[in-house]
Design a protein around this motif. Structure first.
Motif, PDB file in Angstrom:
ATOM      1  N   SER A  45      11.565  33.533  39.532  1.00 22.48           N
ATOM      2  CA  SER A  45      11.635  34.735  40.377  1.00 22.48           C
ATOM      3  C   SER A  45      12.796  35.624  39.943  1.00 22.48           C
ATOM      4  O   SER A  45      12.704  36.852  39.991  1.00 22.48           O
ATOM      5  CB  SER A  45      11.774  34.350  41.850  1.00 22.48           C
TER       6      SER A  45
ATOM      7  N   GLN B 216       8.505  33.042  45.334  1.00 23.63           N
ATOM      8  CA  GLN B 216       7.104  32.632  45.394  1.00 23.63           C
ATOM      9  C   GLN B 216       6.852  31.885  46.697  1.00 23.63           C
ATOM     10  O   GLN B 216       6.012  32.267  47.492  1.00 23.63           O
ATOM     11  CB  GLN B 216       6.790  31.732  44.183  1.00 23.63           C
TER      12      GLN B 216
ATOM     13  N   SER C 275       7.018  37.945  48.431  1.00 24.47           N
ATOM     14  CA  SER C 275       6.715  36.517  48.456  1.00 24.47           C
ATOM     15  C   SER C 275       5.222  36.274  48.301  1.00 24.47           C
ATOM     16  O   SER C 275       4.403  37.157  48.550  1.00 24.47           O
ATOM     17  CB  SER C 275       7.214  35.909  49.766  1.00 24.47           C
ATOM     18  N   ASN C 276       4.922  35.037  47.912  1.00 23.76           N
ATOM     19  CA  ASN C 276       3.523  34.667  47.732  1.00 23.76           C
ATOM     20  C   ASN C 276       2.957  33.978  48.981  1.00 23.76           C
ATOM     21  O   ASN C 276       1.771  33.719  49.037  1.00 23.76           O
ATOM     22  CB  ASN C 276       3.420  33.741  46.512  1.00 23.76           C
TER      23      ASN C 276
ATOM     24  N   THR D  47       2.591  38.928  47.222  1.00 23.70           N
ATOM     25  CA  THR D  47       2.099  38.967  45.840  1.00 23.70           C
ATOM     26  C   THR D  47       0.651  38.471  45.754  1.00 23.70           C
ATOM     27  O   THR D  47      -0.010  38.714  44.749  1.00 23.70           O
ATOM     28  CB  THR D  47       3.001  38.138  44.908  1.00 23.70           C
ATOM     29  N   ASP D  48       0.191  37.758  46.786  1.00 22.38           N
ATOM     30  CA  ASP D  48      -1.226  37.373  46.877  1.00 22.38           C
ATOM     31  C   ASP D  48      -1.779  36.670  45.644  1.00 22.38           C
ATOM     32  O   ASP D  48      -2.882  36.992  45.185  1.00 22.38           O
ATOM     33  CB  ASP D  48      -2.096  38.617  47.158  1.00 22.38           C
ATOM     34  N   ALA D  49      -1.027  35.719  45.130  1.00 23.90           N
ATOM     35  CA  ALA D  49      -1.531  34.957  43.984  1.00 23.90           C
ATOM     36  C   ALA D  49      -2.280  33.703  44.444  1.00 23.90           C
ATOM     37  O   ALA D  49      -2.809  32.963  43.617  1.00 23.90           O
ATOM     38  CB  ALA D  49      -0.383  34.583  43.053  1.00 23.90           C
TER      39      ALA D  49
ATOM     40  N   GLU E 121       0.220  28.159  44.932  1.00 24.40           N
ATOM     41  CA  GLU E 121       0.592  27.663  43.590  1.00 24.40           C
ATOM     42  C   GLU E 121       1.125  26.249  43.777  1.00 24.40           C
ATOM     43  O   GLU E 121       2.107  26.035  44.474  1.00 24.40           O
ATOM     44  CB  GLU E 121       1.648  28.579  42.969  1.00 24.40           C
TER      45      GLU E 121
ATOM     46  N   SER F 180       2.231  33.051  39.874  1.00 23.71           N
ATOM     47  CA  SER F 180       3.106  33.760  40.810  1.00 23.71           C
ATOM     48  C   SER F 180       4.043  34.695  40.050  1.00 23.71           C
ATOM     49  O   SER F 180       4.410  35.763  40.540  1.00 23.71           O
ATOM     50  CB  SER F 180       3.913  32.776  41.658  1.00 23.71           C
TER      51      SER F 180
ATOM     52  N   ALA G  48       2.066  37.751  38.917  1.00 22.57           N
ATOM     53  CA  ALA G  48       1.761  38.523  40.142  1.00 22.57           C
ATOM     54  C   ALA G  48       3.017  39.275  40.599  1.00 22.57           C
ATOM     55  O   ALA G  48       2.937  40.415  41.066  1.00 22.57           O
ATOM     56  CB  ALA G  48       1.247  37.598  41.242  1.00 22.57           C
ATOM     57  N   GLN G  49       4.184  38.646  40.451  1.00 25.90           N
ATOM     58  CA  GLN G  49       5.432  39.344  40.800  1.00 25.90           C
ATOM     59  C   GLN G  49       5.629  40.563  39.889  1.00 25.90           C
ATOM     60  O   GLN G  49       6.008  41.641  40.350  1.00 25.90           O
ATOM     61  CB  GLN G  49       6.635  38.410  40.635  1.00 25.90           C
TER      62      GLN G  49
ATOM     63  N   THR H  47       3.238  43.268  40.937  1.00 21.68           N
ATOM     64  CA  THR H  47       3.637  43.783  42.257  1.00 21.68           C
ATOM     65  C   THR H  47       4.856  44.699  42.116  1.00 21.68           C
ATOM     66  O   THR H  47       4.920  45.769  42.725  1.00 21.68           O
ATOM     67  CB  THR H  47       3.957  42.606  43.212  1.00 21.68           C
TER      68      THR H  47
END
Ligand code: M6R
Length: 353
Positions: free
Chosen positions: A52, A97, A122-123, A139-141, A144, A152, A155-156, A159
């Motif tokens: 992250s 995440q 955040s995920n 982040t809608d991954a 994980e 993640s 996706a970050q 995003t």
């Protein structure tokens, strides 16, 4: 849970094209509050740990390139200054995440208590970081499970790019250029994932070394750092991420025919400097694996191995490079027969400071 894949990590790597397609279909609404500090403001601060944090480093560049708003990135574990007297950020953005990382939550909470506007990226909906921040961007991954962050992380990145695009842009036309490239990104990512053999062969070669140095410049430095982290985490090979320009300031002394370099080539102004770095390294008999966009076929004369990736906008190229790094680390760990989804000594989320 593995949906036919040998490991959760591989399944999660393969989910990326779909996840990214979903993220780019969402338009990020305005998220940065007005400038309550007036003239003294100094933009936004991004904080996080591990992968992250690497996304924070890339996010700093994405936000500054797109909007001209100054951005800084710091390790949540090293953020002690909460006085707010020297820096007056318009927002402090905590990336996590899991949303449960104690160091990131504690650092963001200290910033909130010091009066800063806080945003959680955040995920996990409803996670601790989302409960303490004023605003949450997901982040809608999807869940994980493998300890190594993969989907993640990308996706970050996407995003953060969306967040950059939601700010007043330096060049409004830039958003249009990026729209087409963003639409093409999932298919380009899929092309990388379909080239399992190329990655597996390079990975088996990497797995024969005890030390590996990953280099990059600009927005590819966070990818080099992330590649090194992935390698350490799941292959147990000592790997270090290094700014390409810093090699000659020390790390070059470590390089030898048994300590190879993975070089992440950019498509932007860093390209020429990366070529210089690769030449410098090769002149010392050091093996090089270059990860570069298509169009860099000439690298085959210079580097020992080359993995060519589809070419895209310089701000999106790191997403593709990150996927290649994940595949390399995965296949290296596979060839070493290691417990890929549960590496020793590590937990998926670190809930103690
Ligand atoms: O859940 P978080 O994003 O806050 O986790 C931060 C780090 O612990 C995490 O990224 C870690 O470095 C990964 N296992 C790396 O693959």
């Amino acid at each position: 849970a593995r949906a036919g894949y040998q490991h959760l990590m591989l399944k999660e790597i393969h989910e990326q094209p779909r996840i990214i397609r979903n993220i780019i279909q969402r338009k990020q609404s305005a998220w940065l509050p007005g400038d309550s500090f007036g003239e003294t403001t100094c933009g936004v601060l991004l904080i996080g740990c591990g992968s992250s944090y690497h996304a924070c480093l890339a996010g700093k560049i994405l936000i500054e390139r797109l909007s001209g708003i100054q951005a800084n990135a710091e390790l949540a574990t090293e953020l002690f200054d909460v006085t707010g007297s020297t820096r007056r950020y318009r927002a402090v953005i905590g990336l996590s995440q899991s949303g449960e990382t104690a160091d990131t939550c504690a650092a963001l909470d200290r910033q909130r208590q010091a009066g800063f506007y806080t945003v959680a990226v955040s995920n996990v909906p409803g996670s601790r970081i989302t409960r303490l921040a004023e605003q949450t961007i997901l982040t809608d991954a999807g869940p994980e499970m493998s300890v190594a962050a993969t989907k993640s992380f990308t996706a970050q990145l996407v995003t953060l790019l969306n967040m950059g695009l939601a700010l007043p842009l330096k060049e409004p036309k830039r958003a249009l250029d990026l729209t087409g490239e963003l639409r093409a990104l999932p298919a380009r990512l899929q092309r990388i994932l379909d080239r399992e053999d190329a990655h597996a062969s390079a990975a088996r070669w990497l797995a024969s070394f005890k030390n590996i140095i990953c280099i990059g410049r600009g927005i590819f430095l966070p990818i080099a750092l992330e590649c090194a982290l992935k390698l350490k985490e799941i292959t147990y090979i000592h790997a270090e991420g290094c700014a390409a320009g810093e090699l000659k300031h020390g790390t070059l002394a470590l390089l030898s025919p048994v300590t190879p370099v993975i070089a992440f080539m950019g498509t932007d102004e860093t390209r020429a400097q990366m070529l210089t770095a690769i030449r410098e390294v090769k002149a010392r008999g050091v093996p090089v694996l270059a990860i570069a966009p298509e169009g860099e076929e000439d690298l085959e004369d210079l580097a020992d191995r080359v993995i060519l990736l589809p070419r895209t906008d310089p701000l999106l190229q790191p997403v593709l490079a990150a996927a290649a790094a994940q595949m390399l680390a995965y296949h290296a760990a596979l060839s070493l027969n290691l417990p890929i989804d549960n590496p020793r000594n590590l937990a998926k989320s670190v809930t103690v400071e």
